[in-house]
Design a protein around this motif. Structure first.
Motif, PDB file in Angstrom:
ATOM      1  N   ASP A 213     -19.360  37.545  58.487  1.00 34.52           N
ATOM      2  CA  ASP A 213     -18.021  37.819  59.001  1.00 34.52           C
ATOM      3  C   ASP A 213     -17.678  36.925  60.186  1.00 34.52           C
ATOM      4  O   ASP A 213     -16.522  36.543  60.369  1.00 34.52           O
ATOM      5  CB  ASP A 213     -17.897  39.293  59.378  1.00 34.52           C
ATOM      6  N   LYS A 216     -16.670  33.674  58.683  1.00 33.48           N
ATOM      7  CA  LYS A 216     -15.322  33.758  58.126  1.00 33.48           C
ATOM      8  C   LYS A 216     -14.255  33.711  59.217  1.00 33.48           C
ATOM      9  O   LYS A 216     -13.180  33.137  59.039  1.00 33.48           O
ATOM     10  CB  LYS A 216     -15.182  35.047  57.302  1.00 33.48           C
ATOM     11  N   GLN A 228     -19.766  27.301  62.008  1.00 34.20           N
ATOM     12  CA  GLN A 228     -20.057  27.719  60.638  1.00 34.20           C
ATOM     13  C   GLN A 228     -21.310  27.031  60.111  1.00 34.20           C
ATOM     14  O   GLN A 228     -22.153  27.667  59.467  1.00 34.20           O
ATOM     15  CB  GLN A 228     -18.865  27.405  59.736  1.00 34.20           C
ATOM     16  N   TRP A 364     -17.370  31.397  51.808  1.00 33.70           N
ATOM     17  CA  TRP A 364     -16.746  32.559  52.446  1.00 33.70           C
ATOM     18  C   TRP A 364     -15.398  32.196  53.056  1.00 33.70           C
ATOM     19  O   TRP A 364     -14.998  32.773  54.071  1.00 33.70           O
ATOM     20  CB  TRP A 364     -17.692  33.125  53.507  1.00 33.70           C
ATOM     21  N   TYR A 365     -14.687  31.263  52.450  1.00 35.46           N
ATOM     22  CA  TYR A 365     -13.380  30.863  52.974  1.00 35.46           C
ATOM     23  C   TYR A 365     -12.489  32.086  53.147  1.00 35.46           C
ATOM     24  O   TYR A 365     -12.337  32.907  52.238  1.00 35.46           O
ATOM     25  CB  TYR A 365     -12.723  29.866  52.017  1.00 35.46           C
ATOM     26  N   ALA A 366     -11.887  32.203  54.339  1.00 40.09           N
ATOM     27  CA  ALA A 366     -11.081  33.386  54.658  1.00 40.09           C
ATOM     28  C   ALA A 366      -9.616  33.053  54.880  1.00 40.09           C
ATOM     29  O   ALA A 366      -8.851  33.903  55.326  1.00 40.09           O
ATOM     30  CB  ALA A 366     -11.652  34.063  55.909  1.00 40.09           C
ATOM     31  N   GLY A 372      -7.329  35.442  58.432  1.00 43.30           N
ATOM     32  CA  GLY A 372      -7.974  34.147  58.502  1.00 43.30           C
ATOM     33  C   GLY A 372      -7.232  33.166  59.395  1.00 43.30           C
ATOM     34  O   GLY A 372      -7.802  32.192  59.868  1.00 43.30           O
ATOM     35  N   GLN A 524     -13.330  35.697  46.475  1.00 44.33           N
ATOM     36  CA  GLN A 524     -14.387  36.639  46.850  1.00 44.33           C
ATOM     37  C   GLN A 524     -15.199  37.066  45.632  1.00 44.33           C
ATOM     38  O   GLN A 524     -16.424  37.227  45.719  1.00 44.33           O
ATOM     39  CB  GLN A 524     -13.784  37.871  47.528  1.00 44.33           C
TER      40      GLN A 524
END
Length: 659
Positions: A213, A216, A228, A364-366, A372, A524
């Motif tokens: 998290d 993200k 990251q 985990w692209y948010a 985001g 996801q």
């Protein structure tokens, strides 16, 4: 485990007593009892003669009595277990040495065997039909509610596993769960080659949930890529067990995860409230503890295999008995997403938005989520101010539930039936199993209040709890309490979690943000589908190598993770050979659970599609959840009009990309 063979004369005598119309029921019931009857159980003929019921009214009364008794038995034992686990589950301060021992004790481990010895289980098998998964899938759509209750009653007596085997499984599970619950990293003490600290002081993140998290959240950070990449390196060290033992939950040492060097942290950089820890700086890696815990779970589960001939492996029990979906069908659903031609199209869109080639962390692209684009610190400030404690979150639940579409009266009812506790780990929901008890919402609350990560998890767990209230208190048969499997409760929790920003007072979604939601759901699902395949493949490997050592298991997990990455993810994200897919803590503490997440995403999307058409989240959520534990396709068809499928998500993703 030798099987008792009843004589034809026994069935004939029962038919003479109860009538020819009962012959089929007698044949089936006697056979079901005989399959699990042991010599020490006594006189089979005397038992079936005394306890076979042919009068319909008495049969209904027997079902009702067993339903009432089992609800009380299951419910109170669940409460005892919850109390025994309270210190290890909740953030109540340091553990006593006895606490893990109490948490490992399962007071319900003996129940099924005790009910067989008391002949209660045999009464159920003698008088009600035991169905196979194939029968429930074929005939289930036409079952009455009473027939579903009968199927769930006999289903719990379909196998006779010795209590010591169940207790061993409970000990292994509790031990692994505690290991994961205490696996934290102090992020301020991660340093790069130049000695720079990329993360704020006091940030203590549990693996893998908080690490993921945090990764993200850094898409809104101008310097986020470096952070990251560092988190990815930490994750890889955990999977490969090359992480130095000294850095686990230790704020008194600094660690460069790229060079894997450790040194004492300067005193001025150590958190004021930091716990005392030994300052070992030799860099010795953590022993293969992660894989020893997983191996212990496997060995404990394997002891159950001989007692379940219809599902003779933990893998089969997970799919056939737990999910009531065949493994082949689940894999096909996951691979349908993993190999979809939509994946590179969504990836290209992400690449355009980021302005750089994709990297492994973009798993985990948010950026499709509204959060985001919001700085994490801004969201943290909102949640910490609103929720300084678990009690504050509990007080706000009636407002949140009304905002989600529940009436004022229903919101008050739900809030009154949910208890909120501060979690030692990342957070979880714990169901109640009898009316009169209440589900628990466990979430992590830091010293400064609940950060956004904790809040996001808490909203997810609230979705679980609302489902748990409805599927216990509003189901017509408590034998049907619950939902078809874990994927369904995850799906219903996702419905809540997707609205977390709305509940903070942010704008409701418009058409554009709805398309973003679809793309987020797709990405996801793609992400977790590969993780689920790794989880299942690891268990197949353990069954093929039952005498493996923790070191050998580590090598296998790393290899399986790498191969799965290279097949499905490297063509899109690069990073060939990364073991990143092995980071999920569920693999250690909740084995064979991970497939429920991608299934949950698919199911959640079907539910969301239905909710958008109906426009009544509160009423429809209640209607769906109160159906109870039907088989997956029956539940989904009654809920949304169609069986479980990946097609709605794929169609909507295609439409979102076109727009």
């Amino acid at each position: 485990m030798s099987r008792t063979v009843p004589s034809p004369a026994l069935e004939d005598s029962l038919v003479a007593r109860h009538g020819e119309a009962q012959r089929a029921r007698i044949h089936r019931g006697v056979a079901q009892v005989a399959a699990l009857w042991r010599e020490e159980d006594g006189d089979l003929a005397a038992f079936v003669t005394e306890h076979f019921v042919s009068d319909p009214a008495r049969l209904d009364a027997t079902l009702a009595r067993l339903e009432q008794a089992l609800e009380q038995l299951d419910g109170h034992l669940n409460e005892v277990s919850r109390e025994l686990r309270r210190p290890t589950d909740l953030d109540l301060g340091p553990l006593l040495p006895v606490d893990p021992l109490l948490a490992a004790y399962d007071p319900s481990a003996h129940v099924t065997e005790d009910l067989f010895r008391a002949k209660v289980g045999f009464v159920a098998l003698l008088n009600f039909p035991l169905t196979t998964l194939a029968e429930r899938m074929e005939r289930g759509p036409g079952f009455t509610r009473a027939q579903w209750a009968e199927a769930r009653l006999t289903g719990r007596f379909s196998r006779r596993v010795p209590a010591e085997v169940k207790q061993a499984e409970a000990r292994a599970s509790s031990d692994a769960d505690l290991y994961i619950a205490e696996y934290n990293l102090w992020m301020h003490h991660l340093v790069d080659a130049a000695g720079h600290r990329l993360f704020p002081k006091g940030m203590r993140l549990i693996s893998h949930w908080n690490l993921r998290d945090e990764l993200k959240s850094r898409y809104a950070d101008k310097e986020g890529v470096a952070k990251q990449r560092m988190i990815v390196q930490v994750m890889e060290r955990i999977v490969t067990q090359t992480i130095p033992a000294a850095v686990i939950d230790n704020p008194r040492v600094d660690w460069d995860p790229f060079t894997n060097t450790v040194r004492p942290a300067p005193e001025e950089e150590v958190e004021a409230d930091a716990p005392q820890r030994p300052v070992a700086t030799d860099g010795a890696r953590e022993d293969d503890v992660r894989y020893a815990k997983l191996l212990a779970q496997f060995q404990a589960a394997r002891r159950e295999d001989p007692y379940v001939p219809v599902a003779p492996t933990a893998i089969a029990r997970s799919f056939e008995l737990g999910r009531e979906l065949p493994e082949t069908r689940v894999k096909a659903l996951l691979e349908q997403v993993l190999t979809s031609p939509l994946v590179p199209r969504v990836a290209r869109l992400i690449e355009q938005r980021l302005g750089r080639p994709l990297e492994p962390q973009d798993l985990w692209y948010a950026g499709f989520k509204a959060s985001g684009s919001r700085p994490e610190a801004e969201l943290d400030a909102l949640t910490r101010q609103r929720y300084p404690s678990a009690e504050a979150f509990a007080r706000d639940m009636p407002r949140m539930l009304q905002a989600l579409g529940f009436s004022k009266e229903k919101a008050a009812f739900l809030a009154d039936h949910i208890r909120v506790d501060p979690a030692r780990g990342a957070g979880h929901a714990m169901q109640a199993m009898r009316r009169g008890d209440f589900p628990r919402l466990r979430t992590r609350v830091g010293p400064g209040g609940m950060d956004y990560k904790g809040y996001n998890i808490a909203v997810h767990e609230m979705g679980h709890n609302v489902e748990q209230v409805f599927s216990l208190y509003e189901v017509d048969h408590t034998l049907l309490a619950g939902v078809p499997n874990n994927a369904f409760t995850e799906a219903l929790a996702f419905v809540f979690q997707a609205r977390d920003l709305e509940l903070l007072g942010q704008a409701k979604p418009d058409a554009a943000s709805e398309r973003e939601r679809v793309l987020n759901d797709f990405w996801q699902t793609w992400e977790i589908a590969g993780v689920a395949l790794v989880d299942v493949a690891v268990w197949h490997w353990m069954y093929e190598h039952p005498e493996a050592t923790p070191a050998q298991l580590r090598e296998a997990v790393v290899r399986i993770s790498q191969e799965t990455w290279d097949r499905y993810y490297a063509p899109v994200l690069g990073g060939k050979g990364t073991p990143l897919l092995g980071i999920y803590s569920h693999m250690i503490s909740y084995p064979l659970y991970l497939a429920d997440y991608p299934l949950g995403h698919l199911i959640a999307f079907q539910i969301e599609e239905h909710l958008q058409k109906s426009g009544h989240l509160g009423k429809e959520f209640e209607r769906m959840a109160s159906q109870g534990a039907l088989t997956p396709d029956v539940w989904m068809t009654k809920a949304t009009g169609a069986p479980v499928s990946a097609e709605p998500l794929l169609r909507a993703t295609e439409a979102a990309l076109t727009h």
